[in-house]
Design an enzyme around this catalytic site. Structure first.
Site: not given
Ligand code: FAD
Length: 524
Positions: A93, A159, A274
């Site tokens: 994400h 969120d 918020e």
């Molecule tokens: P990914 O996109 O898969 O990875 C993000 C980064 O972390 C990459 O660099 C990856 O290599 C690294 N990574 C992933 N897993 C690990 C692991 N286990 N160990 C070490 N590194 C790792 N953020 C907020 O703070 N608050 C919010 O309310 C919020 N709402 C969101 C709502 C939506 C619809 C979306 C799309 C994003 C939102 N985000 C929010 C942002 C979100 O927290 C970040 O984009 C987060 O990185 C997404 O998590 P993911 O598991 O999809 O990570």
């Protein structure tokens, strides 16, 4: 034993195969690496895509690990090669390809230890909070559902909960509870991390503390989080959810800052604070229809003064309670807390919902966005932290200027307290003030040509950043994305950058991890 390369993608996130059918002119994964890989032309397209929908980088292989050993083996295999990198992919994400690895190995963290869930009771002798050990690839939604079975729940959220534990801990993890509990990075007791040298280490404030704090907010640069012990609290049953409309930013900000400064818990303060900006108009996506909880709650426009500007503000609050609490008691706590606030009389809205329904509120919006096609389109999102001293200027120039017509999605803005963040983590905050604001510009436009061209939206993001720079605003990007080392250096500031590269040298000296962040280049 590494299981891999089937399409182990949750159905909700299934993505189409790219136009080349997933085939490309790519070498096969060398057998000498000792991990089972796929030849590139069978590598699932999912690893080359993310929620942002703007970046694409095809990896050499998608690895599906059973446990931490598999993750370590993958990292060691990459280290033994001349050029391979490794990206942990949480739920993909990210916005700008942060979880991708061009011609490298992508580890699908969703495969890892899905059954891992171990509650550790708190209490005497140390008065510790209860906690739960989960996989770094678990979704927060999964963690919440299982914790609720034990009458417990995490303290700090995002969120949206279909993000992985490791993914948000690598950034910060912010929502309306953070003013009290800090971000998710402030609510972790211990982690198991696989470093860039392939070592599996347990870390906490007391053990391997440099790795622990470095990894929290570390953008995946120092290690892959395979397990995390998350702090919990007793779960409430219900939530009184409230929205209050303001016409002036100064009043909105003063009230929001007052509410986050009240003493914690026990009915002394709200449990969630918020806010968001919306357009003074009837646009169903950007305007006042986004404020009422249900259609039969009327937004009485006659309540707005004629002096109201192009945008309005909404403070969003929540109070936890238990089903056994008498309604009049909840009412009186809310009344007391709202006393003295300067919202527009008659433009307050409330509803009562179950605790998990409240926390999963964005899943409802997700369903609607999927149905309308805006979930799958590109998402040029921009997230910033802006210090208290600069937020008024930001409101004037950005919300009331550049974004006065809205962005086709939520424009969040709410205050946070620096003292709830741990300065030892890798998270970067603005330079000054105890209070700073998170600003989240969450664009949900129809893909072009039904919606605006993505280039125009990216240009608008640049314009916002230019305005911040020109006006000397004190801000930092949250979920940062830069292309050059110079920009990263500026982002961290000289001391922060020195600490960041020192940690990189210690824990990932060959720069194998998280290449999609574009901070360091793989060394041979
Ligand atoms: P990914 O996109 O898969 O990875 C993000 C980064 O972390 C990459 O660099 C990856 O290599 C690294 N990574 C992933 N897993 C690990 C692991 N286990 N160990 C070490 N590194 C790792 N953020 C907020 O703070 N608050 C919010 O309310 C919020 N709402 C969101 C709502 C939506 C619809 C979306 C799309 C994003 C939102 N985000 C929010 C942002 C979100 O927290 C970040 O984009 C987060 O990185 C997404 O998590 P993911 O598991 O999809 O990570």
């Amino acid at each position: 034993m590494i299981a891999y390369l089937e399409r182990l993608v949750p159905e909700t996130d299934a993505e189409p195969t790219p136009p080349d059918g997933g085939k490309g002119d790519r070498p096969a994964l060398p057998d000498s690496l000792g991990i089972h890989g796929t030849s590139l032309d069978s590598c699932p397209a999912i690893a080359a895509r993310d929620f942002g929908g703007m970046a694409s980088a095809r990896p050499l292989a998608l690895v599906c690990p059973y446990g931490s050993d598999d993750v370590a083996r993958t990292v060691r295999a990459a280290a033994s090669s001349a050029h391979l990198t490794v990206a942990a992919r949480g739920n993909g994400h990210s916005i700008n390809g942060q979880a991708m690895a061009h011609m490298g190995l992508v580890i699908d963290m969703r495969c890892l230890d899905p059954g891992l869930f171990k509650v550790i009771p708190g209490g005497p002798p140390d008065g510790d909070l209860p906690s739960v050990v989960v996989s770094g690839g678990a979704l927060w939604e999964e963690v919440l559902v299982r914790c609720l079975e034990h009458g417990l729940a995490p303290q700090s959220y995002t969120d949206y909960l279909r993000l992985t534990v490791g993914g948000t801990l690598s950034n910060a993890g912010v929502s309306g509870q953070a003013f009290r509990h800090g971000p998710q990075t402030s609510n972790v007791a211990e982690m198991e991390v696989v470093t860039g040298t392939g070592e599996v280490l347990v870390c906490s404030e007391k053990e391997n503390s440099e790795l622990f704090f470095g990894t929290l907010g570390g953008l995946g640069q120092f290690g892959i989080i395979t397990k995390a012990r998350i702090l919990l609290q007793p779960a409430p049953d219900m939530v009184r959810w409230i929205r209050l409309v303001y016409t002036r930013f100064a009043q909105f900000a003063r009230d929001a800052e007052r509410l986050i400064d009240l003493p914690d818990g026990g009915g002394g303060s709200f449990d969630y604070v918020e806010g968001f900006v919306f357009v003074h108009g009837d646009d169903p996506v950007n305007g006042w229809p986004t404020v009422p909880f249900v259609p039969d709650q009327e937004f009485d426009l006659t309540r707005l003064p004629h002096t109201a500007g192009p945008v309005l503000y909404c403070l969003e609050l929540a109070l936890h309670y238990r089903t056994g609490d008498r309604p009049c008691v909840v009412d009186s706590v809310v009344k007391r807390l709202l006393g003295g606030l300067s919202y527009v009389e008659g433009l307050e809205f409330h509803t009562d919902v179950g605790y998990s329904e409240f926390l999963m509120r964005v899943s409802h919006a997700e369903q609607q966005a999927r149905a309308s096609g805006t979930w799958d389109g590109p998402h040029p999102w921009l997230n910033l932290f802006v210090s208290k001293k600069s937020i008024g200027d930001f409101d004037r120039t950005v919300f009331n200027g550049i974004l006065r017509k809205g962005i086709g999605g939520p424009m969040l803005v709410y205050p946070l307290l620096r003292s709830r963040w741990d300065g030892r983590t890798s998270v970067v905050l603005p330079d000054s003030d105890e209070i700073f604001y998170i600003v989240a510009l969450l664009r949900f436009n129809q893909p072009y040509p039904l919606g605006p061209p993505v280039e125009a939206l990216i240009a608008q993001n640049h314009e916002i950043i230019d305005v911040c720079e020109k006006n000397g605003l004190d801000y930092k990007l949250y979920l940062p994305h830069y292309e050059s080392e110079d920009e990263w250096r500026r982002h961290f500031g000289s001391r922060g950058w020195a600490r960041f590269i020192d940690r990189k040298r210690r824990f990932d000296p060959m720069a194998i991890l998280a290449p999609g962040q574009k901070i360091f280049s793989r060394s041979p």
